[in-house]
Design a protein around this motif. Structure first.
Motif, mmCIF file in Angstrom:
data_model
loop_
_atom_site.group_PDB
_atom_site.id
_atom_site.type_symbol
_atom_site.label_atom_id
_atom_site.label_comp_id
_atom_site.label_asym_id
_atom_site.label_seq_id
_atom_site.Cartn_x
_atom_site.Cartn_y
_atom_site.Cartn_z
ATOM 1 N N ARG A 1 -87.984 -42.766 -81.686
ATOM 2 C CA ARG A 1 -86.181 -43.716 -80.978
ATOM 3 C C ARG A 1 -85.820 -45.079 -81.399
ATOM 4 N N ILE A 2 -85.267 -45.376 -81.504
ATOM 5 C CA ILE A 2 -84.892 -47.042 -82.431
ATOM 6 C C ILE A 2 -83.618 -47.351 -81.866
ATOM 7 N N ALA A 3 -83.479 -48.356 -80.548
ATOM 8 C CA ALA A 3 -83.337 -48.409 -79.547
ATOM 9 C C ALA A 3 -82.882 -50.237 -80.095
ATOM 10 N N ASN A 4 -81.360 -50.390 -80.686
ATOM 11 C CA ASN A 4 -81.229 -51.750 -80.414
ATOM 12 C C ASN A 4 -82.168 -52.567 -81.258
ATOM 13 N N GLY A 5 -82.819 -51.955 -82.167
ATOM 14 C CA GLY A 5 -83.748 -52.229 -83.254
ATOM 15 C C GLY A 5 -85.762 -52.554 -82.470
ATOM 16 N N HIS A 6 -85.148 -51.901 -82.112
ATOM 17 C CA HIS A 6 -87.392 -51.352 -80.611
ATOM 18 C C HIS A 6 -87.504 -49.818 -80.588
ATOM 19 N N PRO A 7 -88.442 -50.122 -80.520
ATOM 20 C CA PRO A 7 -88.695 -48.362 -80.389
ATOM 21 C C PRO A 7 -88.604 -48.210 -79.038
ATOM 22 N N MET A 8 -88.169 -47.063 -78.616
ATOM 23 C CA MET A 8 -87.620 -46.221 -77.072
ATOM 24 C C MET A 8 -89.122 -45.434 -76.442
ATOM 25 N N SER A 9 -89.877 -47.121 -76.461
ATOM 26 C CA SER A 9 -91.054 -46.704 -75.685
ATOM 27 C C SER A 9 -91.818 -47.236 -74.636
#
Length: 540
Positions: free
Chosen positions: A365-373
């Motif tokens: 998933r992408i959160a605020n433009g970055h991967p949720m990693s």
């Protein structure tokens, strides 16, 4: 107190020179562990092994017995004033420190006054023990008077957790701003007042405690206690099975059957402990993971954890799924209405969809433009124990909701530094755990603003929590205090301050050649009682 740590696996003869050179069987109990002493300085130490050593070498006013009752230690009696604001403790007359200097109520008064004076600085980690305490005085060598600004509900519980230091050793480090208290390493031999003196200490490896012939209380049956720390559970268990240890502080569930088959005594009990998955709760954390404070994200992550699988696969049934930050073993303090969050990845996915964090092309998933990693700080006690298996279960659950977890293995000290780095801006997640006492005050204090940068590993800090903490500490009506403690647990659960994974059973083992080694609050090597290593003795 954190459960943590790692150490060296060099097996050494844990005995004292005279006993080792004798043909007689050394009367020294050799205890193995995987959590090393991190410091011999009570103002610096974090690990529970350190606190257990302090309990066995320093006086406390009171202690906890196997029935979990408060019983005398250095104080043989005490009274509370009718208004609840003055406590008078009558201490053992004629007591001496191990170096022959008088051990009196004045040492206790100095210890408490020092913590009060520097509680906003160098003694902050012990400030909870002196909450609302205005003064500590010793009108005579055998009387200690503690005055509080208001009645405090858990004075005796607090007094079982703080040790008295020798003023003639420590006073010079408390001068001025008191910062010297943080730099004193307190090297062996340590001037002691408890049943043992610390005569040798190699950081992360061994500690040798010798019976203190000047101890004011009942003499231990053993001549000494040898502590040795190991890198892994397997190395420690092998040493126990081969007779190079007499007991171990903890047993991995995978070793229980083998130890029983080998004729060793294995004891287990519901522990006052929990394992947790920590998400950074600081609202000012770095922008590239600030979504972690989003309530929907925290709720989704909680639902992605299969707690039943953790208990079944990692703990092999020696525990139960976690829910509240106050474990059920604490009795009425634990709120029974808080239940383990059900494993429901479908619901977790819906929550993340609702939050607007859509699935990326690589199923992250992408959160605020970055991967949720996210990087997960893994202290060695987690990596080397059943926690490694727990992490794999959690990692698999998060993968199902489009979240990547990357473990980062560190020793305990480095893990602590990483959590506090840049005022809680840097870390993303961690796995760790707490060992607790029966009274809930300690666990509740870890989430206060005052505990930041010492035992608060979440970055959480609110006036409302601090206000509730203050109210429970001064609620003299037990029912009222219980209600506030339950309210705080509900807040912690609702805001997902810790994702409580499990309540592991406390499991210990020792040779059948020894007996009378009770577990108190989940451990024989206790931070609140001297009794286990006063009563342990060889069979026969």
């Amino acid at each position: 107190m954190r459960r943590s740590g790692v150490a060296v696996a060099v097996v050494m003869a844990l005995c004292f020179s005279a006993a080792c050179n004798s043909s007689a069987t050394p009367n020294v109990f050799r205890l193995g562990g995987t959590e090393p002493i991190d410091s011999m300085n009570p103002f610096v130490a974090v690990n529970s092994s350190s606190y257990a050593v302090f309990e066995n070498i320093y006086p406390s006013l009171v202690q906890v017995d196997p029935a979990l009752k408060t019983v005398p230690d250095f104080a043989d009696s005490w009274q509370m004033s009718p208004d609840g604001k003055t406590w008078t403790f009558h201490t053992e007359p004629g007591a001496k420190w191990s170096d022959g200097e008088p051990l009196t109520a004045a040492d206790a008064a100095w210890t408490f006054e020092t913590v009060i004076k520097h509680q906003e600085g160098p003694t902050g980690s012990l400030a909870g023990y002196v909450a609302y305490m205005e003064s500590a005085t010793a009108p005579d060598p055998n009387t200690l008077v503690l005055k509080y600004s208001r009645p405090v509900a858990n004075v005796l519980a607090q007094m079982s957790g703080i040790q008295i230091l020798p003023e003639h050793i420590w006073a010079r480090f408390a001068a001025g701003d008191g910062k010297g208290l943080l730099t004193f390493t307190n090297p062996a031999p340590v001037v002691s007042g408890g049943p043992f003196t610390l005569v040798k200490y190699a950081q992360g490896r061994i500690a040798l405690l010798k019976r203190n012939l000047r101890y004011y209380g009942p003499a231990p049956h053993i001549d000494g206690l040898g502590l040795q720390f190991f890198d892994t559970d397997d190395a420690m268990i092998t040493a126990l099975k081969n007779g190079r240890l007499d007991g171990v502080q903890s047993v991995a569930p995978t070793s229980v059957a083998a130890l029983k088959s080998a004729g060793l005594v294995v004891a287990s009990a519901p522990g006052a402990a929990f394992d947790d998955f920590i998400l950074n709760a600081n609202p000012n954390q770095a922008a590239d993971h600030r979504e972690l404070v989003d309530p929907l994200v925290r709720q989704a992550f909680d639902r992605a954890i299969d707690r039943n699988a953790i208990v079944r696969t990692a703990l092999l049934g020696f525990g139960r799924p976690g829910a509240s930050i106050i474990p059920p073993s604490t009795g009425h303090w634990s709120d029974p209405t808080i239940k383990p969050t059900p494993y429901d990845p479908a619901a977790a996915n819906r929550l993340l969809d609702e939050a607007g964090y859509r699935m990326g092309p690589d199923k992250i998933r992408i959160a605020n433009g970055h991967p949720m990693s996210y990087t997960v700080i893994m202290p060695a006690s987690i990596t080397n124990g059943y926690g490694a298996r727990s992490f794999l279960i959690i990692q698999a659950g998060f993968k199902k909701i489009g979240v990547r977890l990357v473990p980062k293995h560190m020793d305990a000290s480095a893990a602590n530094e990483a959590l506090f780095a840049k005022k809680y801006q840097s870390f993303e997640a961690a796995m760790w755990g707490f060992s607790l006492t029966t009274d809930p005050d300690g666990m509740l204090s870890y989430l206060t603003c005052r505990s930041r940068y010492s035992l608060n590993d979440t970055g959480y800090c609110t006036k409302s929590w601090d206000g509730l903490y203050a109210k429970q500490a001064t609620a003299m009506n037990p029912a009222v205090r219980q209600r506030i403690v339950h309210q705080m647990q509900q807040t912690a659960a609702r805001e997902h301050l810790y994702l409580v994974l499990d309540y592991p059973d406390s499991i210990e083992a020792h040779s059948a050649s020894w007996t009378d080694l009770p577990m108190i609050e989940g451990s024989s090597f206790s931070a609140t009682s001297k009794i286990p290593f006063q009563t342990v003795h060889r069979v026969g």
